[in-house]
Design a protein around this motif. Structure first.
Motif, PDB file in Angstrom:
ATOM      1  N   ALA A  11      -1.721  12.926   3.914  1.00  0.00           N
ATOM      2  CA  ALA A  11      -0.127  12.480   3.641  1.00  0.00           C
ATOM      3  C   ALA A  11      -0.307  10.928   3.916  1.00  0.00           C
ATOM      4  O   ALA A  11       0.807  10.057   3.226  1.00  0.00           O
ATOM      5  N   LEU A  12      -0.791  10.400   4.642  1.00  0.00           N
ATOM      6  CA  LEU A  12      -0.659   9.100   5.026  1.00  0.00           C
ATOM      7  C   LEU A  12      -1.106   8.302   3.868  1.00  0.00           C
ATOM      8  O   LEU A  12      -0.618   7.195   3.513  1.00  0.00           O
ATOM      9  N   ALA A  13      -2.300   8.766   3.517  1.00  0.00           N
ATOM     10  CA  ALA A  13      -3.042   7.982   2.189  1.00  0.00           C
ATOM     11  C   ALA A  13      -2.275   7.925   1.086  1.00  0.00           C
ATOM     12  O   ALA A  13      -1.892   7.003   0.139  1.00  0.00           O
ATOM     13  N   LEU A  14      -1.583   9.217   0.878  1.00  0.00           N
ATOM     14  CA  LEU A  14      -0.515   9.462  -0.285  1.00  0.00           C
ATOM     15  C   LEU A  14       0.671   8.591  -0.240  1.00  0.00           C
ATOM     16  O   LEU A  14       0.980   7.781  -1.116  1.00  0.00           O
ATOM     17  N   ALA A  15       1.138   8.214   1.126  1.00  0.00           N
ATOM     18  CA  ALA A  15       2.250   7.459   1.461  1.00  0.00           C
ATOM     19  C   ALA A  15       2.046   5.935   1.166  1.00  0.00           C
ATOM     20  O   ALA A  15       2.718   5.180   0.510  1.00  0.00           O
ATOM     21  N   LEU A  16       0.674   5.407   1.553  1.00  0.00           N
ATOM     22  CA  LEU A  16       0.208   4.177   1.215  1.00  0.00           C
ATOM     23  C   LEU A  16       0.125   4.039  -0.230  1.00  0.00           C
ATOM     24  O   LEU A  16       0.499   2.781  -0.600  1.00  0.00           O
ATOM     25  N   SER A  17      -0.184   4.798  -0.861  1.00  0.00           N
ATOM     26  CA  SER A  17      -0.616   4.539  -2.330  1.00  0.00           C
ATOM     27  C   SER A  17       0.474   4.742  -2.931  1.00  0.00           C
ATOM     28  O   SER A  17       0.657   4.266  -4.113  1.00  0.00           O
ATOM     29  N   GLY A  18       1.711   5.204  -2.591  1.00  0.00           N
ATOM     30  CA  GLY A  18       2.728   5.185  -3.344  1.00  0.00           C
ATOM     31  C   GLY A  18       3.515   3.916  -2.988  1.00  0.00           C
ATOM     32  O   GLY A  18       4.365   3.692  -3.743  1.00  0.00           O
ATOM     33  N   SER A  19       3.538   3.165  -2.134  1.00  0.00           N
ATOM     34  CA  SER A  19       3.905   1.980  -1.647  1.00  0.00           C
ATOM     35  C   SER A  19       3.539   0.702  -2.019  1.00  0.00           C
ATOM     36  O   SER A  19       2.250   0.698  -2.198  1.00  0.00           O
ATOM     37  N   LEU A  46      -6.400  -8.636  -5.101  1.00  0.00           N
ATOM     38  CA  LEU A  46      -5.767  -7.922  -4.377  1.00  0.00           C
ATOM     39  C   LEU A  46      -4.700  -8.542  -3.323  1.00  0.00           C
ATOM     40  O   LEU A  46      -5.035  -9.255  -2.485  1.00  0.00           O
ATOM     41  N   THR A  47      -3.672  -7.700  -3.154  1.00  0.00           N
ATOM     42  CA  THR A  47      -2.529  -8.083  -2.123  1.00  0.00           C
ATOM     43  C   THR A  47      -3.031  -7.461  -0.855  1.00  0.00           C
ATOM     44  O   THR A  47      -4.056  -6.630  -0.806  1.00  0.00           O
ATOM     45  N   GLU A  48      -2.483  -8.159   0.435  1.00  0.00           N
ATOM     46  CA  GLU A  48      -2.837  -7.653   1.628  1.00  0.00           C
ATOM     47  C   GLU A  48      -2.483  -5.908   1.711  1.00  0.00           C
ATOM     48  O   GLU A  48      -3.206  -5.064   2.341  1.00  0.00           O
ATOM     49  N   GLU A  49      -1.499  -5.485   1.134  1.00  0.00           N
ATOM     50  CA  GLU A  49      -1.037  -4.389   1.145  1.00  0.00           C
ATOM     51  C   GLU A  49      -1.970  -3.353   0.297  1.00  0.00           C
ATOM     52  O   GLU A  49      -2.573  -2.369   0.615  1.00  0.00           O
ATOM     53  N   GLU A  50      -2.544  -3.862  -1.012  1.00  0.00           N
ATOM     54  CA  GLU A  50      -3.494  -3.155  -1.782  1.00  0.00           C
ATOM     55  C   GLU A  50      -4.887  -3.109  -0.956  1.00  0.00           C
ATOM     56  O   GLU A  50      -5.261  -1.974  -0.923  1.00  0.00           O
ATOM     57  N   LYS A  51      -5.229  -4.032  -0.117  1.00  0.00           N
ATOM     58  CA  LYS A  51      -6.445  -3.872   0.626  1.00  0.00           C
ATOM     59  C   LYS A  51      -6.230  -3.074   1.630  1.00  0.00           C
ATOM     60  O   LYS A  51      -7.212  -2.082   2.122  1.00  0.00           O
ATOM     61  N   ALA A  52      -4.978  -3.137   1.954  1.00  0.00           N
ATOM     62  CA  ALA A  52      -4.874  -1.861   3.375  1.00  0.00           C
ATOM     63  C   ALA A  52      -4.852  -0.531   2.679  1.00  0.00           C
ATOM     64  O   ALA A  52      -5.471   0.548   3.171  1.00  0.00           O
ATOM     65  N   ILE A  53      -4.396  -0.203   1.638  1.00  0.00           N
ATOM     66  CA  ILE A  53      -4.485   1.084   0.846  1.00  0.00           C
ATOM     67  C   ILE A  53      -5.722   1.556   0.765  1.00  0.00           C
ATOM     68  O   ILE A  53      -6.320   2.603   1.016  1.00  0.00           O
ATOM     69  N   LEU A  54      -6.678   0.545  -0.025  1.00  0.00           N
ATOM     70  CA  LEU A  54      -8.157   0.951  -0.144  1.00  0.00           C
ATOM     71  C   LEU A  54      -8.683   1.053   1.249  1.00  0.00           C
ATOM     72  O   LEU A  54      -9.672   2.031   1.220  1.00  0.00           O
ATOM     73  N   GLN A  55      -8.556   0.430   2.211  1.00  0.00           N
ATOM     74  CA  GLN A  55      -9.217   0.598   3.382  1.00  0.00           C
ATOM     75  C   GLN A  55      -8.718   1.705   4.070  1.00  0.00           C
ATOM     76  O   GLN A  55      -9.768   2.279   4.764  1.00  0.00           O
ATOM     77  N   GLN A  56      -7.603   1.989   4.174  1.00  0.00           N
ATOM     78  CA  GLN A  56      -7.092   3.528   4.549  1.00  0.00           C
ATOM     79  C   GLN A  56      -7.976   4.825   3.904  1.00  0.00           C
ATOM     80  O   GLN A  56      -8.356   5.654   4.430  1.00  0.00           O
ATOM     81  N   LEU A 313     -11.373   4.459  -4.560  1.00  0.00           N
ATOM     82  CA  LEU A 313     -11.855   3.454  -3.824  1.00  0.00           C
ATOM     83  C   LEU A 313     -11.915   1.781  -4.209  1.00  0.00           C
ATOM     84  O   LEU A 313     -12.218   1.120  -3.296  1.00  0.00           O
ATOM     85  N   VAL A 314     -11.522   1.737  -5.323  1.00  0.00           N
ATOM     86  CA  VAL A 314     -11.406   0.404  -5.857  1.00  0.00           C
ATOM     87  C   VAL A 314     -10.249   0.080  -6.312  1.00  0.00           C
ATOM     88  O   VAL A 314      -9.759  -1.092  -6.816  1.00  0.00           O
ATOM     89  N   ASP A 315      -9.523   0.929  -6.690  1.00  0.00           N
ATOM     90  CA  ASP A 315      -8.160   0.803  -7.541  1.00  0.00           C
ATOM     91  C   ASP A 315      -7.255   1.443  -6.533  1.00  0.00           C
ATOM     92  O   ASP A 315      -6.881   2.541  -6.291  1.00  0.00           O
ATOM     93  N   PRO A 316      -6.051   0.593  -5.944  1.00  0.00           N
ATOM     94  CA  PRO A 316      -5.145   0.917  -5.145  1.00  0.00           C
ATOM     95  C   PRO A 316      -3.852   1.603  -5.747  1.00  0.00           C
ATOM     96  O   PRO A 316      -2.969   1.827  -5.110  1.00  0.00           O
ATOM     97  N   SER A 317      -3.956   1.857  -6.959  1.00  0.00           N
ATOM     98  CA  SER A 317      -2.773   2.398  -7.757  1.00  0.00           C
ATOM     99  C   SER A 317      -2.556   3.897  -7.040  1.00  0.00           C
ATOM    100  O   SER A 317      -3.430   4.417  -6.577  1.00  0.00           O
ATOM    101  N   PRO A 318      -1.234   4.166  -7.113  1.00  0.00           N
ATOM    102  CA  PRO A 318      -0.821   5.615  -6.539  1.00  0.00           C
ATOM    103  C   PRO A 318      -1.831   6.743  -7.168  1.00  0.00           C
ATOM    104  O   PRO A 318      -2.072   6.844  -8.276  1.00  0.00           O
ATOM    105  N   VAL A 319      -2.047   7.557  -6.439  1.00  0.00           N
ATOM    106  CA  VAL A 319      -2.645   8.998  -6.888  1.00  0.00           C
ATOM    107  C   VAL A 319      -1.728   9.941  -6.947  1.00  0.00           C
ATOM    108  O   VAL A 319      -0.778  10.010  -6.599  1.00  0.00           O
TER     109      VAL A 319
END
Length: 427
Positions: A11-19, A46-56, A313-319
């Motif tokens: 759920a957290l990963a989905l939330a990050l990918s949606g933001s 990548l923005t810092e937010e996008e990097k955080a999404i991929l790292q998560q 793992l390389v594209d931070p777009s929402p899933v």
């Protein structure tokens, strides 16, 4: 980690990918050493937010795989765990009361949640006790025991925690048709069988790319990426990357000193009965998978391993949000074991529950996901497959006259559960 914790992580990963099949170790023979340092790949900043999404996402996938190969358990009964007829009847032996580390090895895509359905709560040392597990064949392509997983099964289960862009579940399908993409700038041209649409030989790739290219590709691997190999005749293996250490000799990569640390499900430890004294438990533990195993770039190259990953793992777009569908428009007791339950995410299992008017469960049966059909569960399998492949049973003919409710639920590998069917009927 229980399913609830993984649901929260997903759920957290989905939330990050949606933001958000027989396995083998690499050869130890060294490749020719020395190649220039990897050049920086041209990519979208990548923005810092996008990097955080991929790292998560990478953290979630790696944590799941680590849990799979780290789980401590013992069985109350000794088992002969069959692999497959194509292996000449190869068997793995599980001995009662020994402590094992890692989900059992089998040519399947079983999750740790499915395995732990045969266990109660862990003891004070965190060790589960398994009982009632049957290692019977399940009548599909001679893959053998259903509960457990192999190298690619464990890895793709981990990937399935963070996305749905792929359909791969074996080393032979680690290419674009199944949503897998190469890591690094190398000529990804494996031999693919036109009959099965599966990779048959990865050596074609390593021999058509020089050391400079392949070492550069290995150097670009990140946590939760994959290294896999496939050889003619079926020999294959897949491993999850944990860390990469690139060592240079001047501006040249040293293939003997540069390393990749991996998690891997494997049967070699079990067949060799490898064990160690657990430092915290001070007890003997028998190994199944491998935790933080280290291989050099040279070993990987000579064993024809290819670096790959998946879009999430390389594209931070929402899933895509998960969904579950039933192919039947009007399910009932007469067509209960027909139709298909499908999802856009990987299915772990499907459960049929029969309850009385007071809501008390009277009968229940759970069937496991089938390799290569991770997103599609055929309900006829409850009837056609060996009962040992299922947990529990449902037989409507044994119900007393009365009113009942049938519920069919699908649990995804993330631990999320969806109701696929629900209807009332009279026996």
């Amino acid at each position: 980690m229980k399913a609830k914790k993984r649901i929260m992580a997903a759920a957290l990963a989905l939330a990050l990918s949606g933001s958000l099949v027989a396995c083998g170790a690499p050869s130890s023979s060294p490749a020719t050493e020395g190649t220039t340092a990897p050049t920086e790949a041209i990519k979208k900043e990548l923005t810092e937010e996008e990097k955080a999404i991929l790292q998560q996402r990478r953290d979630i996938a790696e944590s799941y795989m680590r849990e799979s190969v780290s789980l401590l358990w013992r069985t109350t009964d000794s088992l002969v765990y069959g692999l497959a007829a194509r292996d000449g009847g190869a068997k793995l032996y599980l001995i009662a009361d020994r402590i094992y580390q890692g989900v059992p090895y089998a040519y399947a895509v079983g999750t740790q949640d499915s395995f732990l359905e045969y266990a109660g709560e862990p003891d004070k040392d965190g060790i589960y006790t398994i009982s009632g597990l049957e290692a019977t064949a399940v009548n599909y392509e001679s893959y053998g025991a259903r509960v457990g997983n192999d190298c690619s099964g464990a890895l793709t289960n981990a990937w399935s925690q963070i996305g749905t862009s792929f359909t791969t579940s074996m080393s032979g399908t680690m290419f674009g048709d199944y949503g897998v993409i190469p890591v690094g700038d190398y000529n990804f041209n494996p031999t693919i069988s036109p009959e099965t649409n599966r990779i048959t030989d990865t050596a074609v790739v390593t021999t058509s790319n020089d050391l400079l290219t392949m070492f550069n590709a290995y150097a670009q691997l990140q946590k939760a990426d994959c290294l896999f190999r496939q050889a003619p005749g079926g020999s294959n293996h897949a491993m999850m990357v944990v860390d990469v250490n690139v060592v240079y000799d001047g501006n040249m990569v040293d293939g003997k000193l540069s390393t990749v640390t991996v998690l891997e499900q494997s049967r070699r430890n079990q067949t060799q009965q490898k064990r160690y004294i657990h430092p915290e438990l001070n007890k003997e533990v028998y190994l199944i998978g491998c935790i933080d195993e280290v291989y050099t770039f040279s070993e990987l190259y000579n064993s024809t391993y290819l670096p790959v990953t998946v879009k999430e793992l390389v594209d931070p777009s929402p899933v895509e949000e998960p969904w579950v569908k039933d192919s039947l428009e009007n399910p009932g007791k007469d067509n209960l074991f027909t139709g298909n339950i499908t999802s856009n995410w990987y299915i772990d299992c499907v459960t049929v529950t029969i309850a009385d008017e007071a809501g008390k469960t009277l009968q229940e049966v759970t069937g496991r996901a089938r390799r290569r059909f991770n997103k599609d569960f055929d309900m006829t399998r409850f009837v056609t497959e060996n009962p040992g492949a299922c947990l529990g049973s449902v037989d409507l003919t044994k119900l007393a006259a009365g009113n009942y409710k049938c519920t069919v639920t699908a649990r995804l590998t993330t631990g999320q559960t969806f109701t696929a069917r629900s209807f009332d009927f009279t026996a």
